[in-house]
Design an enzyme around this catalytic site. Structure first.
Site, PDB file in Angstrom:
ATOM      1  N   GLU A 151      42.381  16.345  22.725  1.00 52.58           N
ATOM      2  CA  GLU A 151      40.972  16.485  23.129  1.00 52.58           C
ATOM      3  C   GLU A 151      40.583  17.965  23.242  1.00 52.58           C
ATOM      4  O   GLU A 151      39.866  18.380  24.153  1.00 52.58           O
ATOM      5  CB  GLU A 151      40.704  15.750  24.449  1.00 52.58           C
ATOM      6  CG  GLU A 151      41.081  14.284  24.446  1.00 52.58           C
ATOM      7  CD  GLU A 151      40.246  13.414  23.519  1.00 52.58           C
ATOM      8  OE1 GLU A 151      39.217  13.895  23.004  1.00 52.58           O
ATOM      9  OE2 GLU A 151      40.628  12.252  23.303  1.00 52.58           O
TER      10      GLU A 151
ATOM     11  N   SER B 258      45.531  11.528  18.172  1.00 58.42           N
ATOM     12  CA  SER B 258      46.498  11.370  19.267  1.00 58.42           C
ATOM     13  C   SER B 258      47.822  10.821  18.756  1.00 58.42           C
ATOM     14  O   SER B 258      48.892  11.223  19.223  1.00 58.42           O
ATOM     15  CB  SER B 258      45.930  10.468  20.363  1.00 58.42           C
ATOM     16  OG  SER B 258      44.786  11.065  20.941  1.00 58.42           O
TER      17      SER B 258
ATOM     18  N   GLY C  98      34.204   7.733  25.739  1.00 56.58           N
ATOM     19  CA  GLY C  98      34.240   6.351  25.288  1.00 56.58           C
ATOM     20  C   GLY C  98      35.015   6.225  24.001  1.00 56.58           C
ATOM     21  O   GLY C  98      35.422   7.212  23.399  1.00 56.58           O
TER      22      GLY C  98
ATOM     23  N   SER D 281      39.008  15.936  13.163  1.00 58.53           N
ATOM     24  CA  SER D 281      38.510  14.779  12.422  1.00 58.53           C
ATOM     25  C   SER D 281      37.368  14.141  13.197  1.00 58.53           C
ATOM     26  O   SER D 281      37.037  14.564  14.302  1.00 58.53           O
ATOM     27  CB  SER D 281      39.619  13.747  12.225  1.00 58.53           C
ATOM     28  OG  SER D 281      39.926  13.134  13.458  1.00 58.53           O
TER      29      SER D 281
ATOM     30  N   VAL E 140      28.690  15.197  26.011  1.00 58.61           N
ATOM     31  CA  VAL E 140      29.932  14.506  26.344  1.00 58.61           C
ATOM     32  C   VAL E 140      29.633  13.191  27.045  1.00 58.61           C
ATOM     33  O   VAL E 140      28.960  13.161  28.074  1.00 58.61           O
ATOM     34  CB  VAL E 140      30.829  15.388  27.245  1.00 58.61           C
ATOM     35  CG1 VAL E 140      32.080  14.635  27.655  1.00 58.61           C
ATOM     36  CG2 VAL E 140      31.183  16.689  26.531  1.00 58.61           C
TER      37      VAL E 140
END
Length: 192
Positions: free
Chosen positions: A88, A16, A173, A9, A170
């Site tokens: 991640e 998470s 944040g 997404s 990358v």
């Protein structure tokens, strides 16, 4: 037969949270899940997966040098694993995604991977690219743009909230740096 899942997404869709709920569901049934997350993302502490709604769990870390197959096999040999959950996962390398296919195919352990599909430039992350190619199941988790449409893009902003169109792929944040938007507002923000 185990399978590899890619839940993807834009930011703030609950990836998470969904991972942590899946882990809880396995544990509630007396099963042993293993959670992994990228070492590069330590916003909420080292070796932790945390959601914006306050859920969290300890996690094993991976970086670009981690042999994911060996790490999971070692855990599995110590105590049988019933699934592997990767947060991640966009930060996985091509080789690590291949290693996850080996976890699924050789160890018969399901792999549930959660991550971003694209970066702030609309480009695929390496891990996401190969998960889109090799996962058995693809599941889009949805969030919304400020206009109410589905948000499928992410813009990176500077300290003044202005969208930027260059920089390293990358930059770790959250809401202070990134905003999930629909494609139309992504193009407008970047002047495209």
């Amino acid at each position: 037969m185990a399978q590899m899942y890619f839940y993807y997404s834009a930011m703030n869709a609950g990836k998470s949270t969904t991972l942590l709920q899946s882990s809880f569901n396995y544990q509630e049934r007396g099963m042993n899940p293993a959670i992994f997350t990228a070492a590069i993302d330590d916003r909420y502490g080292v070796g932790k997966v945390s959601s914006r709604i306050g859920l969290h769990a300890e996690a094993h870390l991976f970086n670009k040098e981690t042999n994911v197959f060996d790490a999971i096999k070692e855990l599995h040999e110590a105590e049988k694993l019933h699934c592997v959950l990767i947060d991640e996962c966009q930060f996985l390398t091509k080789e690590q995604v291949y290693q996850l296919t080996e976890v699924v195919d050789k160890l018969n352990i399901p792999a549930l991977c959660y991550g971003l599909r694209t970066d702030f430039l609309g480009e695929l992350f390496e891990g996401s690219k190969y998960l889109l190619s090799w996962a058995d199941k693809l599941v889009e988790l949805k969030t919304i743009c400020h206009c109410g449409r589905k948000a499928n893009m992410v813009i990176r902003t500077d300290e003044h909230g202005v969208a930027i169109a260059d920089g390293d792929q990358v930059a770790i944040g959250g809401n202070e740096l990134y905003v999930s938007v629909c494609r139309r507002h992504y193009k407008e923000a970047l002047g495209k």
